[in-house]
Design a protein around this motif. Structure first.
Motif, PDB file in Angstrom:
ATOM      1  N   SER A   1       0.543  42.624  25.786  1.00  0.00           N
ATOM      2  CA  SER A   1       1.475  42.930  24.692  1.00  0.00           C
ATOM      3  C   SER A   1       1.290  41.890  23.599  1.00  0.00           C
ATOM      4  CB  SER A   1       2.922  42.931  25.181  1.00  0.00           C
ATOM      5  OG  SER A   1       3.169  44.032  26.010  1.00  0.00           O
ATOM      6  N   ASN A   2       0.031  41.706  23.235  1.00  0.00           N
ATOM      7  CA  ASN A   2      -0.301  40.758  22.162  1.00  0.00           C
ATOM      8  C   ASN A   2       0.232  39.355  22.454  1.00  0.00           C
ATOM      9  OD1 ASN A   2      -1.505  40.119  19.736  1.00  0.00           O
ATOM     10  ND2 ASN A   2       0.352  40.543  18.550  1.00  0.00           N
ATOM     11  N   ASN A   3       0.123  38.942  23.713  1.00  0.00           N
ATOM     12  CA  ASN A   3       0.580  37.619  24.153  1.00  0.00           C
ATOM     13  C   ASN A   3       2.049  37.356  23.818  1.00  0.00           C
ATOM     14  OD1 ASN A   3      -1.814  36.719  25.399  1.00  0.00           O
ATOM     15  ND2 ASN A   3      -2.688  36.266  23.400  1.00  0.00           N
TER      16      ASN A   3
ATOM     17  N   GLY B   1       6.301  20.097  28.449  1.00  0.00           N
ATOM     18  CA  GLY B   1       7.355  19.097  28.314  1.00  0.00           C
ATOM     19  C   GLY B   1       7.922  19.165  26.896  1.00  0.00           C
ATOM     20  N   PHE B   2       9.229  18.901  26.760  1.00  0.00           N
ATOM     21  CA  PHE B   2       9.890  19.024  25.461  1.00  0.00           C
ATOM     22  C   PHE B   2      10.515  17.694  25.046  1.00  0.00           C
ATOM     23  CE2 PHE B   2       9.850  23.081  27.567  1.00  0.00           C
ATOM     24  CZ  PHE B   2       9.317  23.912  26.589  1.00  0.00           C
ATOM     25  N   GLY B   3      10.818  17.627  23.745  1.00  0.00           N
ATOM     26  CA  GLY B   3      11.367  16.400  23.176  1.00  0.00           C
ATOM     27  C   GLY B   3      12.718  16.001  23.740  1.00  0.00           C
ATOM     28  N   ASP B   4      13.435  16.932  24.374  1.00  0.00           N
ATOM     29  CA  ASP B   4      14.740  16.584  24.963  1.00  0.00           C
ATOM     30  C   ASP B   4      14.613  16.144  26.424  1.00  0.00           C
ATOM     31  OD1 ASP B   4      14.103  18.957  26.180  1.00  0.00           O
ATOM     32  OD2 ASP B   4      15.902  20.043  25.558  1.00  0.00           O
ATOM     33  N   GLY B   5      13.388  15.977  26.907  1.00  0.00           N
ATOM     34  CA  GLY B   5      13.178  15.489  28.277  1.00  0.00           C
ATOM     35  C   GLY B   5      13.050  16.590  29.314  1.00  0.00           C
ATOM     36  N   THR B   6      13.350  17.828  28.941  1.00  0.00           N
ATOM     37  CA  THR B   6      13.230  18.907  29.919  1.00  0.00           C
ATOM     38  C   THR B   6      11.774  19.373  30.027  1.00  0.00           C
ATOM     39  OG1 THR B   6      13.644  20.636  28.271  1.00  0.00           O
ATOM     40  CG2 THR B   6      15.571  19.743  29.439  1.00  0.00           C
ATOM     41  N   MET B   7      11.516  20.147  31.073  1.00  0.00           N
ATOM     42  CA  MET B   7      10.198  20.749  31.239  1.00  0.00           C
ATOM     43  C   MET B   7      10.364  22.237  31.537  1.00  0.00           C
ATOM     44  SD  MET B   7       7.837  18.003  33.265  1.00  0.00           S
ATOM     45  CE  MET B   7       6.429  17.716  32.188  1.00  0.00           C
ATOM     46  N   ALA B   8       9.253  22.977  31.465  1.00  0.00           N
ATOM     47  CA  ALA B   8       9.314  24.422  31.761  1.00  0.00           C
ATOM     48  C   ALA B   8       7.947  24.907  32.229  1.00  0.00           C
ATOM     49  CB  ALA B   8       9.741  25.195  30.519  1.00  0.00           C
ATOM     50  N   PRO B   9       7.950  25.826  33.208  1.00  0.00           N
ATOM     51  CA  PRO B   9       6.687  26.463  33.583  1.00  0.00           C
ATOM     52  C   PRO B   9       6.366  27.595  32.614  1.00  0.00           C
ATOM     53  CG  PRO B   9       8.458  27.304  34.969  1.00  0.00           C
ATOM     54  CD  PRO B   9       9.078  26.288  34.048  1.00  0.00           C
ATOM     55  N   LEU B  10       5.081  27.816  32.407  1.00  0.00           N
ATOM     56  CA  LEU B  10       4.636  28.968  31.614  1.00  0.00           C
ATOM     57  C   LEU B  10       3.575  29.685  32.426  1.00  0.00           C
ATOM     58  CD1 LEU B  10       3.916  29.222  27.876  1.00  0.00           C
ATOM     59  CD2 LEU B  10       2.130  29.868  29.493  1.00  0.00           C
ATOM     60  N   ASP B  11       3.769  31.001  32.561  1.00  0.00           N
ATOM     61  CA  ASP B  11       2.882  31.771  33.425  1.00  0.00           C
ATOM     62  C   ASP B  11       2.327  32.975  32.654  1.00  0.00           C
ATOM     63  OD1 ASP B  11       1.801  31.934  36.030  1.00  0.00           O
ATOM     64  OD2 ASP B  11       3.116  33.619  36.472  1.00  0.00           O
ATOM     65  N   TYR B  12       1.022  33.173  32.726  1.00  0.00           N
ATOM     66  CA  TYR B  12       0.394  34.313  32.053  1.00  0.00           C
ATOM     67  C   TYR B  12       0.428  35.528  32.965  1.00  0.00           C
ATOM     68  CZ  TYR B  12      -1.401  31.110  28.574  1.00  0.00           C
ATOM     69  OH  TYR B  12      -1.497  30.192  27.571  1.00  0.00           O
ATOM     70  N   LYS B  13       0.811  36.672  32.389  1.00  0.00           N
ATOM     71  CA  LYS B  13       0.824  37.928  33.134  1.00  0.00           C
ATOM     72  C   LYS B  13      -0.148  38.901  32.481  1.00  0.00           C
ATOM     73  CE  LYS B  13       3.854  36.721  36.107  1.00  0.00           C
ATOM     74  NZ  LYS B  13       3.288  36.259  37.371  1.00  0.00           N
ATOM     75  N   PHE B  14      -1.069  39.405  33.281  1.00  0.00           N
ATOM     76  CA  PHE B  14      -2.006  40.409  32.790  1.00  0.00           C
ATOM     77  C   PHE B  14      -1.272  41.742  32.810  1.00  0.00           C
ATOM     78  CE2 PHE B  14      -5.564  43.386  33.762  1.00  0.00           C
ATOM     79  CZ  PHE B  14      -6.282  43.195  32.597  1.00  0.00           C
ATOM     80  N   ALA B  15      -0.335  41.902  31.870  1.00  0.00           N
ATOM     81  CA  ALA B  15       0.582  43.041  31.925  1.00  0.00           C
ATOM     82  C   ALA B  15       1.184  43.274  30.549  1.00  0.00           C
ATOM     83  CB  ALA B  15       1.705  42.738  32.923  1.00  0.00           C
ATOM     84  N   GLU B  16       1.754  44.472  30.396  1.00  0.00           N
ATOM     85  CA  GLU B  16       2.515  44.784  29.187  1.00  0.00           C
ATOM     86  C   GLU B  16       3.967  44.404  29.421  1.00  0.00           C
ATOM     87  OE1 GLU B  16       2.351  48.762  27.456  1.00  0.00           O
ATOM     88  OE2 GLU B  16       0.416  48.945  28.495  1.00  0.00           O
ATOM     89  N   TYR B  17       4.659  44.020  28.365  1.00  0.00           N
ATOM     90  CA  TYR B  17       6.091  43.784  28.475  1.00  0.00           C
ATOM     91  C   TYR B  17       6.819  45.098  28.240  1.00  0.00           C
ATOM     92  CZ  TYR B  17      10.732  41.937  27.705  1.00  0.00           C
ATOM     93  OH  TYR B  17      12.083  41.687  27.800  1.00  0.00           O
ATOM     94  N   LYS B  18       7.655  45.486  29.219  1.00  0.00           N
ATOM     95  CA  LYS B  18       8.361  46.764  29.090  1.00  0.00           C
ATOM     96  C   LYS B  18       9.870  46.550  29.057  1.00  0.00           C
ATOM     97  CE  LYS B  18       4.599  49.550  30.732  1.00  0.00           C
ATOM     98  NZ  LYS B  18       3.926  50.158  31.864  1.00  0.00           N
ATOM     99  N   ASP B  19      10.309  45.644  28.213  1.00  0.00           N
ATOM    100  CA  ASP B  19      11.738  45.402  27.946  1.00  0.00           C
ATOM    101  C   ASP B  19      12.524  44.932  29.161  1.00  0.00           C
ATOM    102  OD1 ASP B  19      11.524  46.038  25.262  1.00  0.00           O
ATOM    103  OD2 ASP B  19      11.664  48.179  25.715  1.00  0.00           O
ATOM    104  N   LYS B  20      11.839  44.423  30.159  1.00  0.00           N
ATOM    105  CA  LYS B  20      12.552  43.981  31.368  1.00  0.00           C
ATOM    106  C   LYS B  20      11.636  43.005  32.098  1.00  0.00           C
ATOM    107  CE  LYS B  20      14.050  46.201  35.693  1.00  0.00           C
ATOM    108  NZ  LYS B  20      13.175  45.689  36.684  1.00  0.00           N
ATOM    109  N   VAL B  21      12.210  41.907  32.551  1.00  0.00           N
ATOM    110  CA  VAL B  21      11.417  40.960  33.339  1.00  0.00           C
ATOM    111  C   VAL B  21      11.631  41.276  34.815  1.00  0.00           C
ATOM    112  CG1 VAL B  21      11.090  38.541  33.943  1.00  0.00           C
ATOM    113  CG2 VAL B  21      11.588  39.162  31.581  1.00  0.00           C
ATOM    114  N   TYR B  22      10.562  41.594  35.516  1.00  0.00           N
ATOM    115  CA  TYR B  22      10.677  41.950  36.934  1.00  0.00           C
ATOM    116  C   TYR B  22      11.219  40.776  37.738  1.00  0.00           C
ATOM    117  CZ  TYR B  22       7.769  45.978  35.839  1.00  0.00           C
ATOM    118  OH  TYR B  22       7.278  47.125  35.290  1.00  0.00           O
TER     119      TYR B  22
END
Ligand code: SF4
Length: 195
Positions: free
Chosen positions: A141-143, A88-109
């Motif tokens: 990718s170092n989190n 939750g954020f100070g402006d009232g919005t929210m966001a999901p956060l998801d952990y991926k056991f993966a490397e980041y390769k310059d593109k979000v699948y």
């Protein structure tokens, strides 16, 4: 039956997955085994993570992280899912956060994006707060934290996919094949699918 983000992802890949798997009840064995293994690895990885380092990386200017709810099992009228973290954020919005056991390769699948859209829908229904972005943490990718914008249209797309899935299941409806024929080449159902 309630749906999971995996149902939506499969359906968006090809609506016939829904028909073969849930109307004809033909399972995808390999895929399921893969998911179990992946889940186990991810669990091990998450035990080692530092839970608080993220707060500094995801707040907006003037809207820092003000809440964090971990391992949230959420449902709505059509779907269920477990979100690693709901922020939750100070402006009232929210966001999901998801952990991926993966490397980041310059593109979000696309599958990762769809999963976040599903979570956005679940969070909005359960918390009554706007969700306009999500976060992926690439543990190999170092989190690295990657922000993914989420529009009204993105949330509507997953709702419509969920409704389409129930139409196929409830009416034994044989849907059209995906237009992306390249997907058929490695598809589990290619031998029984009439293209
Ligand atoms: S073979 Fe092609 S059209 Fe048939 S289920 Fe698989 S991806 Fe869909």
């Amino acid at each position: 039956m309630t749906l999971t983000p995996s149902h939506i992802i499969e359906h968006l890949f090809c609506p016939r997955f829904t028909y073969f798997e849930y109307v004809l009840a033909i399972p995808q064995y390999e895929e399921k085994n893969y998911k179990v293994m992946r889940g186990r690895n991810l669990h091990d990885e998450r035990l080692e993570r530092n839970k608080d380092y993220l707060r500094k990386r995801v707040g907006r200017p003037g809207a820092p992280v003000t809440e964090k709810h971990t391992d949230q099992y959420l449902t709505n009228e059509l779907m269920r899912g477990v979100v690693d973290e709901v922020l939750g954020f100070g402006d009232g919005t929210m966001a999901p956060l998801d952990y991926k056991f993966a490397e980041y390769k310059d593109k979000v699948y696309e599958t990762y994006r769809t999963q976040l859209y599903c979570y956005a829908w679940l969070i909005e229904v359960n918390f009554g707060r706007l969700v306009d972005r999500g976060f992926l943490v690439y543990t190999r990718s170092n989190n690295r934290v990657v922000e993914v914008p989420i529009t009204e249209e993105d949330k509507l797309d997953v709702k419509q996919a969920a409704e389409a899935i129930f139409t196929i299941i409830d009416r034994n409806f044989y849907p059209k094949a995906t237009k992306a024929k390249a997907r058929c080449v490695t598809c589990t159902y290619r031998n029984i699918c009439i293209k």
